[in-house]
Write a protein that holds these residues in place. Structure first.
Motif, PDB file in Angstrom:
ATOM      1  N   ALA A 459       0.840  -1.203   0.000  1.00  0.00           N
ATOM      2  CA  ALA A 459       0.000   0.000   0.000  1.00  0.00           C
ATOM      3  C   ALA A 459       0.870   1.247   0.000  1.00  0.00           C
ATOM      4  O   ALA A 459       0.599   2.220  -0.729  1.00  0.00           O
ATOM      5  N   ALA A 460       1.925   1.231   0.819  1.00  0.00           N
ATOM      6  CA  ALA A 460       2.835   2.381   0.858  1.00  0.00           C
ATOM      7  C   ALA A 460       3.500   2.590  -0.496  1.00  0.00           C
ATOM      8  O   ALA A 460       3.713   3.732  -0.935  1.00  0.00           O
ATOM      9  N   ALA A 461       3.839   1.490  -1.171  1.00  0.00           N
ATOM     10  CA  ALA A 461       4.461   1.599  -2.494  1.00  0.00           C
ATOM     11  C   ALA A 461       3.535   2.316  -3.473  1.00  0.00           C
ATOM     12  O   ALA A 461       3.965   3.198  -4.230  1.00  0.00           O
ATOM     13  N   ASP A 462       2.259   1.952  -3.469  1.00  0.00           N
ATOM     14  CA  ASP A 462       1.300   2.630  -4.352  1.00  0.00           C
ATOM     15  C   ASP A 462       1.231   4.123  -4.041  1.00  0.00           C
ATOM     16  O   ASP A 462       1.214   4.971  -4.945  1.00  0.00           O
ATOM     17  N   LEU A 463       1.163   4.442  -2.744  1.00  0.00           N
ATOM     18  CA  LEU A 463       1.047   5.838  -2.345  1.00  0.00           C
ATOM     19  C   LEU A 463       2.302   6.616  -2.703  1.00  0.00           C
ATOM     20  O   LEU A 463       2.235   7.768  -3.161  1.00  0.00           O
ATOM     21  N   GLN A 474       9.446   0.857  -5.655  1.00  0.00           N
ATOM     22  CA  GLN A 474       9.923  -0.424  -6.163  1.00  0.00           C
ATOM     23  C   GLN A 474      10.614  -1.220  -5.062  1.00  0.00           C
ATOM     24  O   GLN A 474      10.429  -2.442  -4.953  1.00  0.00           O
ATOM     25  N   TYR A 475      11.426  -0.546  -4.249  1.00  0.00           N
ATOM     26  CA  TYR A 475      12.103  -1.241  -3.160  1.00  0.00           C
ATOM     27  C   TYR A 475      11.088  -1.840  -2.189  1.00  0.00           C
ATOM     28  O   TYR A 475      11.241  -2.989  -1.737  1.00  0.00           O
ATOM     29  N   LEU A 476      10.048  -1.103  -1.847  1.00  0.00           N
ATOM     30  CA  LEU A 476       9.037  -1.628  -0.924  1.00  0.00           C
ATOM     31  C   LEU A 476       8.362  -2.863  -1.497  1.00  0.00           C
ATOM     32  O   LEU A 476       8.091  -3.828  -0.766  1.00  0.00           O
ATOM     33  N   GLY A 762      16.844   4.049  -0.342  1.00  0.00           N
ATOM     34  CA  GLY A 762      15.899   4.852   0.399  1.00  0.00           C
ATOM     35  C   GLY A 762      15.718   4.245   1.772  1.00  0.00           C
ATOM     36  O   GLY A 762      16.190   3.142   2.065  1.00  0.00           O
ATOM     37  N   PHE A 763      15.076   4.957   2.646  1.00  0.00           N
ATOM     38  CA  PHE A 763      14.766   4.483   4.005  1.00  0.00           C
ATOM     39  C   PHE A 763      16.035   4.203   4.819  1.00  0.00           C
ATOM     40  O   PHE A 763      16.028   3.400   5.746  1.00  0.00           O
ATOM     41  N   GLY A 764      17.174   4.819   4.424  1.00  0.00           N
ATOM     42  CA  GLY A 764      18.391   4.654   5.187  1.00  0.00           C
ATOM     43  C   GLY A 764      19.103   3.345   4.981  1.00  0.00           C
ATOM     44  O   GLY A 764      20.018   3.021   5.740  1.00  0.00           O
ATOM     45  N   LEU A 765      18.712   2.569   3.993  1.00  0.00           N
ATOM     46  CA  LEU A 765      19.334   1.274   3.743  1.00  0.00           C
ATOM     47  C   LEU A 765      20.183   1.305   2.481  1.00  0.00           C
ATOM     48  O   LEU A 765      19.880   2.017   1.510  1.00  0.00           O
ATOM     49  N   HIS A 766      21.247   0.479   2.511  1.00  0.00           N
ATOM     50  CA  HIS A 766      22.125   0.306   1.363  1.00  0.00           C
ATOM     51  C   HIS A 766      22.130  -1.184   1.038  1.00  0.00           C
ATOM     52  O   HIS A 766      22.359  -2.021   1.914  1.00  0.00           O
TER      53      HIS A 766
END
Length: 832
Positions: A459-463, A474-476, A762-766
């Protein structure tokens, strides 16, 4: 009585403060911001009254005592049969009829709150059924517990502008005033258990008027009503304010306005709100209760106009009669999970603005790192200290549901994107292991929490894609896919004794221990819940079954006819279903310790979990998903028949033989919370789902992606709080880190090596993907890290075995008969 004759009542500070029964028959408030008063009913009288916030109880109970010739003494709540009705369906204005069991008298009451003032008013009629009204004396008995505390209250006899009253004050800033439309014949205050009005009247039949002030204790206020002057009819008003004078002013003002005008405006407000809802009413049940309107009353009553969107879990304290001031919060707190479930109920009923208020409230109380506290007071201050991943996922799902319903105005969604992004970030950084399961108990891999997390990520990805953040979207989706493919690996048990007994291949467990936990224990000594001895909450994870697994269907991750779901249902019904007079109800899980003891004694930190009507509603939703609408309708009736006499749904119902002395009757509400607002939300959603012929709140993203498109993930995930031990051959290992690094790795024992730099996601991740092929089956993928920013090596090698194993729990042939081993439990060891 003059002050010169007044004396301090004996017995201070009184006995230990206790709350009262949680088995409420009614709850109510006025639907105006001007009225900051909420009330509850039980046993024919008023119980907790809340002011100035719905999370602050200010009374224990408020009822009547009756005396007569020859030492006659009776208490309304204990010595009468109680009948309850509403003045109008959908309006929490109540009519109580209490008839003495000895047939001598009857008390009728109509109860509501003043829509313009913080005053509760009762229209009372006393009737003599044997003898004449002059043969009886009527007394009020009120136990103040101001601001969630029964200790340190002070009560006194006084006046406001010549109107005789009884007053009480507690913690600074809160007072109450009690008055009557007809004269008091006597007034008294005292300490509970020694000198209160109940003690005085039961011993000698009169009130000691010299007891005019009781300081700093567990107190009660008492007064005799002049029945002769009233001819048995009167108004009794209880007002609240910051100061005693303010409480007195409000009380007098309500009495002067009169009951009929107050009732007209009170009913009018509720009637207008109910008229705005969808007509999901269905034929009334055996108690002649409109169950839909009863549920909408519960949701609206628990959401204060003064703090829009903050719906507390229940206007009750479970087993309150056994709880004191140490149980400060009871259930009158906000749980973000329950809050979103309740917002779903509001949406199902068509109360869109109220549901949007919930979302705005959640945005306001979100913690800086993106999560929500386990539960909070109305102002967002945490009460318990836990973190639950499903509570971080639910607000995302609510945002998506409101968006998909077309309920956001132009540009309104943009105001929630920061909340969504921070919540999604917290999930990807801290999931999929839940801090605690949805029942706030064990940590680990929970099917329910996994379903909520995965659905929320999609859902977050769509938003986020709508906001132009495509890479993060895409990552989500990739994260959700990898977790979805791992659900069985984490939570599906095979080869166990229980599976063999039931003739199934396996089942989803309630909670699988985190990967760093010890190996699962043998499945010895299993006993079904319905026949079990007192609860053992230390059973091995592979033994624990829960209806929570059906969330995989409710959230759209697994088909209702998936063989693994069908097998799990067989296990659920064999272990957790109990047939009660109203039909089947389910337990939360085997080994549950939250409920009364075997002898019916109240839960005191230990006990035996009882059956939850909420779970009958959830099972009905599964049946709808499976196309069994008739069966779902039958379960709806069962759910509604679990309610108490006022249509309120309890948290749990008693599942054993009757124990009348403890007021426990098979199939009826136990001593747990009542009403449970979440259960009423589930009831409303079930009515809507049956109306629509499909599950109302299933996210469409999961259904399309996993059931229609059948998307699978080409990778599995490794990070420091989830060190994957094994990887199916042919999949890539995605290493996720909190800082940029170069992954130095090998598939042949360091004979050859490769270096793969991470990239930001994104989200602080590598992240970096390390591919494998089918020919690597049986090999070990070894890697270490060179941190780019510091220029240092991690100093440890990590190892992941390349194999084809796919189950977390598995009993292999070379293990003992009942052994259960975990396939991903141990962290990788440095290579030599």
């Amino acid at each position: 009585m003059t002050e010169d004759n007044a004396i301090t009542p004996p017995g201070g500070p009184g006995g230990p403060a206790r709350w009262t029964s949680s088995a409420k028959t009614g709850v109510g408030t006025a639907l105006t911001a001007a009225s900051r008063l909420w009330f509850t009913l039980s046993h024919g009288i008023l119980n907790e009254i809340y002011y100035p916030r719905v999370d602050t109880a200010c009374t224990r109970d408020f009822g009547f005592l009756v005396t007569g010739p020859d030492g006659y003494f009776a208490e309304e709540k204990r010595d009468a049969d109680h009948e309850l009705g509403v003045l109008e369906h959908g309006v929490p204005a109540y009519h109580l009829l209490n008839t003495a069991r000895d047939g001598r008298w009857r008390i009728q009451k109509q109860i509501l709150t003043d829509p313009r003032r913080d005053v509760l008013i009762q229209k009372v009629t006393f009737e003599a059924l044997i003898g004449d009204i002059s043969d009886y004396r009527l007394f009020v008995l009120l136990a103040p517990h101001l601001i969630n505390a029964g200790a340190d209250n002070t009560g006194w006899v006084g006046d406001y502008k010549s109107t005789p009253m009884l007053f009480a004050s507690g913690r600074p800033g809160i007072s109450l005033a009690l008055a009557c439309s007809v004269p008091w014949k006597a007034r008294s205050v005292g300490y509970v258990g020694t000198s209160d009005g109940w003690q005085q009247l039961s011993r000698c039949g009169t009130l000691e008027e010299r007891y005019q002030r009781a300081e700093c204790g567990n107190i009660a206020l008492s007064a005799e009503i002049d029945l002769a002057a009233s001819e048995g009819e009167m108004l009794v008003a209880l007002g609240f304010g910051a100061r005693p004078e303010e409480a007195g002013f409000r009380t007098v003002s309500s009495l002067q306005e009169g009951f009929e005008e107050l009732r007209r405006t009170y009913v009018q407000g509720w009637r207008a709100w109910q008229g705005s809802l969808l007509p999901l009413d269905h034929p009334q049940n055996r108690s002649n209760i409109n169950t839909y309107r009863a549920s909408t009353i519960v949701l609206a009553t628990h959401q204060p106009n003064s703090v829009p969107g903050a719906i507390i879990a229940s206007l009750s304290i479970p087993w309150g009669f056994n709880k004191g001031d140490e149980d400060l919060g009871g259930y009158h707190l906000v749980w973000p999970r329950d809050l979103v479930e309740n917002a779903g109920g509001l949406l199902a009923a068509g109360a869109v603005e109220e549901a949007k208020s919930v979302l705005a409230y959640l945005r306001a109380i979100q913690e800086p790192d993106g999560h929500w506290s386990q539960n909070v007071w109305l102002d967002g201050v945490p009460y318990w200290g836990g973190v639950q991943m499903d509570e971080c996922a639910f607000p995302i799902l609510l945002t998506d549901m409101i968006h998909r319903g077309g309920h956001f105005g132009h540009g309104e969604l943009a105001g929630y994107m920061d909340m969504v992004a921070r919540a999604a970030g917290f999930i990807v950084l801290n999931g999929p292991v839940t801090g605690q399961d949805r029942w706030e108990e064990d940590a680990g891999y929970s099917p329910f929490t996994l379903a909520a997390e995965i659905s929320a990520l999609l859902a977050a990805a769509d938003l986020m894609e709508l906001a132009g953040r495509r890479d993060e979207a895409q990552y989500l989706r990739e994260k959700a896919d990898a977790w979805n493919d791992s659900i069985e690996h984490w939570t599906f048990a095979t080869g166990t004794e229980l599976a063999d007994r039931l003739g199934i291949d396996g089942y989803y467990v309630r909670v699988a221990p985190p990967e760093t936990a010890d190996a699962a224990s043998p499945l010895d000594g299993f006993v079904p819940v319905k026949n079990r001895p007192p609860a053992d909450t230390n059973q091995p994870a592979a033994q624990l079954i829960s209806p929570d697994a059906l969330a995989l269907v409710r959230f759209g991750l697994r088909a209702p006819d998936d063989p693994r779901i069908l097998a799990t249902i067989k296990a659920i019904d064999a272990i957790l279903k109990v047939e009660l007079p109203q039909g089947p109800v389910w337990y939360r899980y085997n080994g549950d310790g939250y409920g009364e003891h075997e002898d019916g004694a109240p839960f005191d930190g230990t006990g035996i979990g009882r059956a939850w009507p909420l779970l009958t509603g959830e099972r009905a939703h599964y049946e709808i998903a499976a196309g069994n609408l008739v069966r779902a309708g039958q379960l709806l009736v069962t759910l509604e028949d679990c309610a108490g006499p006022g249509g309120l749904l309890p948290e749990q119902v008693w599942d054993q033989d009757d124990i009348p002395k403890r007021e426990l009757f098979k199939g009826r509400p136990s001593g747990s919370a009542m009403p449970l607002v979440w259960a009423h939300s589930e009831h409303i959603k079930l009515l809507r789902s049956l109306h629509d012929g499909k599950v109302f709140d299933t996210p469409p993203q999961t259904v399309q992606r996993y059931l229609v498109d059948k998307v699978t993930s080409p990778r599995r995930l490794w990070h420091f709080n989830q060190k994957l031990r094994s990887l199916p051959a042919g999949l890539a290992l995605r290493v996720e880190l909190a800082a940029p690094a170069i992954i130095h790795w090998s598939l042949d024992g360091w004979t050859t090596t490769q270096d793969t730099p991470t990239r930001p996601s994104g989200f602080g991740l590598h992240i970096a993907d390390l591919p494998t092929t089918a020919r690597h089956h049986g090999h070990h993928l070894r890697f270490t890290l060179h941190w780019t920013e510091s220029g240092t090596w991690e100093g440890e090698d990590f190892t992941v075995m390349i194999d084809g194993d796919g189950s977390l729990f598995h009993a292999s042939a070379d293990e003992t008969e009942h052994a259960v081993t975990r396939r991903v439990a141990e962290p990788a060891q440095p290579s030599t």
